[in-house]
Design a protein around this motif. Structure first.
Motif, PDB file in Angstrom:
ATOM      1  N   ALA A 126      81.438  55.227  45.109  1.00 22.85           N
ATOM      2  CA  ALA A 126      80.209  56.022  45.031  1.00 22.85           C
ATOM      3  C   ALA A 126      80.162  57.099  46.104  1.00 22.85           C
ATOM      4  O   ALA A 126      79.401  58.065  45.991  1.00 22.85           O
ATOM      5  N   GLY A 127      80.975  56.946  47.149  1.00 26.25           N
ATOM      6  CA  GLY A 127      80.990  57.944  48.207  1.00 26.25           C
ATOM      7  C   GLY A 127      81.878  59.142  47.936  1.00 26.25           C
ATOM      8  O   GLY A 127      81.949  60.059  48.774  1.00 26.25           O
ATOM      9  N   SER A 128      82.536  59.194  46.791  1.00 26.17           N
ATOM     10  CA  SER A 128      83.438  60.311  46.473  1.00 26.17           C
ATOM     11  C   SER A 128      82.765  61.682  46.545  1.00 26.17           C
ATOM     12  O   SER A 128      83.378  62.638  47.046  1.00 26.17           O
ATOM     13  N   PRO A 129      81.523  61.839  46.050  1.00 29.34           N
ATOM     14  CA  PRO A 129      80.898  63.172  46.146  1.00 29.34           C
ATOM     15  C   PRO A 129      80.730  63.645  47.581  1.00 29.34           C
ATOM     16  O   PRO A 129      80.787  64.846  47.853  1.00 29.34           O
ATOM     17  N   ARG A 147      70.590  68.417  55.956  1.00 25.07           N
ATOM     18  CA  ARG A 147      70.195  67.229  55.204  1.00 25.07           C
ATOM     19  C   ARG A 147      71.404  66.561  54.555  1.00 25.07           C
ATOM     20  O   ARG A 147      71.466  65.341  54.431  1.00 25.07           O
ATOM     21  N   VAL A 148      72.368  67.372  54.142  1.00 28.27           N
ATOM     22  CA  VAL A 148      73.587  66.820  53.559  1.00 28.27           C
ATOM     23  C   VAL A 148      74.362  66.050  54.617  1.00 28.27           C
ATOM     24  O   VAL A 148      74.914  64.976  54.356  1.00 28.27           O
ATOM     25  N   TRP A 149      74.426  66.585  55.843  1.00 21.39           N
ATOM     26  CA  TRP A 149      75.125  65.884  56.922  1.00 21.39           C
ATOM     27  C   TRP A 149      74.489  64.526  57.203  1.00 21.39           C
ATOM     28  O   TRP A 149      75.196  63.552  57.485  1.00 21.39           O
ATOM     29  N   ALA A 154      74.917  58.582  56.636  1.00 16.94           N
ATOM     30  CA  ALA A 154      74.402  57.357  56.025  1.00 16.94           C
ATOM     31  C   ALA A 154      75.431  56.727  55.092  1.00 16.94           C
ATOM     32  O   ALA A 154      75.617  55.501  55.085  1.00 16.94           O
ATOM     33  N   THR A 155      76.122  57.554  54.321  1.00 21.62           N
ATOM     34  CA  THR A 155      77.124  57.030  53.386  1.00 21.62           C
ATOM     35  C   THR A 155      78.292  56.384  54.126  1.00 21.62           C
ATOM     36  O   THR A 155      78.777  55.322  53.735  1.00 21.62           O
ATOM     37  N   VAL A 156      78.744  57.014  55.206  1.00 20.06           N
ATOM     38  CA  VAL A 156      79.842  56.454  56.001  1.00 20.06           C
ATOM     39  C   VAL A 156      79.435  55.106  56.594  1.00 20.06           C
ATOM     40  O   VAL A 156      80.209  54.135  56.582  1.00 20.06           O
ATOM     41  N   ALA A 303      75.085  48.744  50.203  1.00 18.19           N
ATOM     42  CA  ALA A 303      74.776  49.360  48.909  1.00 18.19           C
ATOM     43  C   ALA A 303      73.562  50.261  49.015  1.00 18.19           C
ATOM     44  O   ALA A 303      73.564  51.405  48.539  1.00 18.19           O
ATOM     45  N   ALA A 304      72.527  49.770  49.664  1.00 17.58           N
ATOM     46  CA  ALA A 304      71.299  50.557  49.806  1.00 17.58           C
ATOM     47  C   ALA A 304      71.546  51.814  50.630  1.00 17.58           C
ATOM     48  O   ALA A 304      71.061  52.902  50.294  1.00 17.58           O
ATOM     49  N   VAL A 305      72.340  51.681  51.703  1.00 17.94           N
ATOM     50  CA  VAL A 305      72.612  52.829  52.578  1.00 17.94           C
ATOM     51  C   VAL A 305      73.485  53.862  51.863  1.00 17.94           C
ATOM     52  O   VAL A 305      73.239  55.076  51.970  1.00 17.94           O
ATOM     53  N   ILE A 306      74.501  53.400  51.130  1.00 15.80           N
ATOM     54  CA  ILE A 306      75.378  54.333  50.410  1.00 15.80           C
ATOM     55  C   ILE A 306      74.600  55.120  49.360  1.00 15.80           C
ATOM     56  O   ILE A 306      74.677  56.350  49.289  1.00 15.80           O
ATOM     57  N   ILE A 307      73.851  54.403  48.538  1.00 12.35           N
ATOM     58  CA  ILE A 307      73.094  55.082  47.469  1.00 12.35           C
ATOM     59  C   ILE A 307      72.050  56.025  48.046  1.00 12.35           C
ATOM     60  O   ILE A 307      71.854  57.144  47.563  1.00 12.35           O
ATOM     61  N   GLY A 308      71.397  55.588  49.133  1.00 12.62           N
ATOM     62  CA  GLY A 308      70.429  56.463  49.781  1.00 12.62           C
ATOM     63  C   GLY A 308      71.093  57.696  50.366  1.00 12.62           C
ATOM     64  O   GLY A 308      70.566  58.809  50.256  1.00 12.62           O
ATOM     65  N   GLY A 309      72.267  57.513  50.992  1.00 10.32           N
ATOM     66  CA  GLY A 309      72.968  58.639  51.589  1.00 10.32           C
ATOM     67  C   GLY A 309      73.441  59.648  50.561  1.00 10.32           C
ATOM     68  O   GLY A 309      73.287  60.858  50.742  1.00 10.32           O
TER      69      GLY A 309
END
Length: 316
Positions: A126-129, A147-149, A154-156, A303-309
């Motif tokens: 899910a972190g590919s984008p 905001r993207v940073w 968060a995703t990392v 999971a919550a942090v990745i999807i939120g990020g």
């Protein structure tokens, strides 16, 4: 998401992380139903492949499912009219993209999934984008806003939580860790493929480039799988494994890609990409109910942090 065709194209885009959204008109019901179907297909695909890999080796599985996907995509494109051929100047690049996106990536994906949980695989991919956005920014293709940073960070963090806690309740924790790291490598390979495909996509469109690279990858994956096919005890393969091959090829790649492109054409890249954020959540639930992969605290938090990020980055 072995499967997510994440490539940019303003004319016929696929699920890359972009700051633009084409077609601002309200989404028709048929498109939303199609995208909801796509989410279910991709989420179920992780568990389906895990079950099939109990009877088939990773190389054999790929050698069986990719011809099905290639035939389906060829048939649909042929019904639409003559199939375009890439120009001579792009032939080498298309070949390299086919090897990277549909050989290197697929090998890393299938071997990684074979050694870890289905839920972990869905979350890590899910972190590919995010990786795609960073590579695009590094090459000057896109500007990454603050905001993207924040979404990247968060995703990392979420990925680290999933990897560190991915072996909860599993005896072979080291094996699971290797699988998780292999899937991270797959995510990097797919992001490089996505960014590298930018120029051909601008000339030919994302559907054409995806089809060409899929067919190139299929040829090499079949060659790699020939030894396994030659020694396979066909009578020992359970029906569920054959169903998995058909499902992963015809639905997980073929139909899901077509539904994705229809969504992009109808409601735009950004809103279509939002649907893909639902895939890891549903994949985690399916793996829990079907495979008995009870998620631990680390995995749920990650999971919550990745999807939120990812969501935060997409809206940034």
């Amino acid at each position: 998401m072995s499967i997510l065709p994440r490539m940019n194209d303003r004319r016929n885009a696929s699920p890359a992380l972009t700051s633009e959204s084409a077609a601002p008109a309200p989404a028709p019901v048929r498109t939303n139903l199609g995208l909801a179907t796509m989410v279910v297909i991709w989420a179920l695909n992780f568990s389906v492949i895990k079950v099939a890999l109990e009877d088939l080796s990773p190389l054999t599985f790929n050698a069986l499912r990719f011809p099905l996907a290639s035939l389906m995509v060829y048939g649909v494109l042929r019904l639409r009219g003559p199939i375009r051929i890439p120009g001579r100047r792009d032939a080498g690049r298309i070949l390299a993209l086919g090897l990277l996106g549909n050989v290197v990536y697929q090998l890393l994906f299938i071997f990684g999934l074979d050694r870890t949980r289905a839920g972990n695989a869905a979350l890590l991919l899910a972190g590919s984008p995010i990786l795609t956005a960073l590579l695009s920014a590094g090459l000057g293709h896109e500007r990454v806003r603050p905001r993207v940073w924040l979404g990247v960070v968060a995703t990392v963090v979420g990925i680290a939580l999933v990897v560190l806690g991915g072996g909860e309740g599993i005896e072979l924790g080291l094996d699971t860790l290797v699988g998780d790291l292999t899937l991270l490598a797959a995510s990097v390979a797919w992001s490089i493929y996505t960014v590298g495909a930018r120029a051909p996509i601008e000339r030919y469109g994302s559907v054409a480039v995806t089809a060409w690279t899929l067919w190139i990858g299929t040829a090499f994956l079949v060659l790699l799988g020939l030894p396994g096919l030659a020694t396979l005890d066909w009578t020992a393969v359970r029906p569920m494994a054959w169903i998995g091959v058909a499902y992963a090829g015809l639905f997980g790649i073929g139909l899901a890609y077509l539904l994705w492109y229809q969504g992009v054409h109808s409601i735009g890249n950004t809103r279509t990409a939002a649907y893909s954020n639902l895939v890891p959540v549903l994949a985690l639930a399916i793996a829990w109910l079907w495979l008995g992969e009870v998620p631990g605290v680390w995995q749920l938090t990650g999971a919550a942090v990745i999807i939120g990020g990812v969501t935060l980055a997409q809206t940034g």
